[in-house]
Design a protein around this motif. Structure first.
Motif, PDB file in Angstrom:
ATOM      1  N   THR A  40      48.887  41.409  31.553  1.00 18.58           N
ATOM      2  CA  THR A  40      47.932  42.436  31.747  1.00 18.58           C
ATOM      3  C   THR A  40      47.597  44.081  31.904  1.00 18.58           C
ATOM      4  N   ALA A  69      37.221  42.591  36.434  1.00 19.69           N
ATOM      5  CA  ALA A  69      38.329  42.813  37.086  1.00 19.69           C
ATOM      6  C   ALA A  69      38.457  44.244  37.590  1.00 19.69           C
ATOM      7  N   TYR A  74      42.258  42.194  41.991  1.00 24.20           N
ATOM      8  CA  TYR A  74      42.676  43.500  40.857  1.00 24.20           C
ATOM      9  C   TYR A  74      42.473  44.675  41.858  1.00 24.20           C
ATOM     10  N   ARG A  80      47.321  46.573  41.633  1.00 20.21           N
ATOM     11  CA  ARG A  80      46.791  47.149  40.703  1.00 20.21           C
ATOM     12  C   ARG A  80      48.263  48.007  40.798  1.00 20.21           C
ATOM     13  N   HIS A  83      49.956  46.421  37.136  1.00 16.45           N
ATOM     14  CA  HIS A  83      49.258  46.590  35.914  1.00 16.45           C
ATOM     15  C   HIS A  83      49.257  47.307  35.350  1.00 16.45           C
TER      16      HIS A  83
END
Length: 271
Positions: A40, A69, A74, A80, A83
């Motif tokens: 991701t 998302a 998320y 966060r 990612h």
């Protein structure tokens, strides 16, 4: 006058950025026997901690305003940050990231005698550019013991770089709601559309993705996804599908362009 003995502050040396031991995380599945890992990156646009701006979904259309998302878990700071670290790794050291991913997929946790092992690429985000896509294609070919799948709105890129010679263990599905929707052939290309509910999905003749995420890989050409249960997004989507909403947005933009071309609006008419 006596000089101060307070030591001067020195900046700590900057070393190489820390990398996670494993790049993939286990994906929760409605079926206990399914083994699905995921990679991701952030969804759509944002800013990295160092100030750089990014767009991880270059072909996003109306989906950017209805994206699951960009909501819920998320947005948790730790999620966060993880990612964004993934994205920053790709942007700053694509070769290093590819080498680590290639090596990682040989680990025993990605092998099973009891069930097939899958990797969903992009629980959020999309293929940023051709170099990143081609890195993934090489990674897939290095791990024939796994099956990879993903949704994408990068139709033009896939038709050029993937379709002519795809890895045998890769399944992709175009998803409506992007700026390249007009390139999707709904009778030919495996695709997905997002519907307000299961009833609307069935009435349109689509097969629901709800029983298993692996229907993205092995499902029929027409796959339907129900809108996430996020109140303000459901209200914004109303009775439309991503495909119909994108079509309406495209028609509105086309009408605006036509109106700007009409004589007498800001320029003298031709004789």
């Amino acid at each position: 006058m006596e000089r101060s003995s307070t030591p001067k502050k020195t900046e700590a040396p900057v070393g190489p950025p820390s990398r996670p031991k494993f790049l993939l995380t286990r994906m929760r599945s409605t079926c206990a026997t399914e083994i699905i890992w995921k990679w991701t990156i952030p969804a759509h646009e944002g800013r990295l901690p160092d100030g750089r701006e990014y767009n991880a979904c270059p072909s996003a259309g109306i989906c950017q305003d209805l994206c699951y998302a960009k909501n819920g878990t998320y947005l948790f700071p730790t999620v966060r940050a993880a990612h964004q670290r993934n994205l920053q790794y790709v942007l700053d050291d694509l070769a290093g990231w590819e080498a680590q991913m290639t090596s990682e997929l040989q680990h025993r946790r990605y092998r099973s005698d009891a069930a097939d092992v899958y990797c969903r690429i992009h629980d959020a985000g999309d293929y940023l550019n051709v170099a990143y896509l081609r890195a993934w294609l090489r990674i897939m070919r290095s791990a024939p013991h796994m099956t990879f799948y993903s949704y994408t709105k990068q139709v033009r890129m896939f038709e050029k770089w993937v379709k002519p010679d795809p890895p045998a263990n890769f399944h992709w599905r175009y998803s409506y709601g992007g700026t390249q929707d007009d390139l999707i052939n709904p009778d030919l290309h495996p695709h997905a559309d997002v519907f307000p509910d299961e009833e609307a999905l069935e009435q349109a003749g689509y097969t629901s993705q709800t029983p298993s995420d692996l229907r993205a890989a092995h499902g029929p050409v027409t796959l339907g996804i129900t809108a996430n249960n996020i109140a303000h997004l459901r209200k914004r989507q109303a009775d439309g599908t991503f495909r119909s909403l994108q079509r309406a947005a495209n028609e509105q933009k086309a009408a605006q362009r036509r109106s700007r071309r009409r004589p007498g609006q800001g320029r003298p008419p031709t004789r």
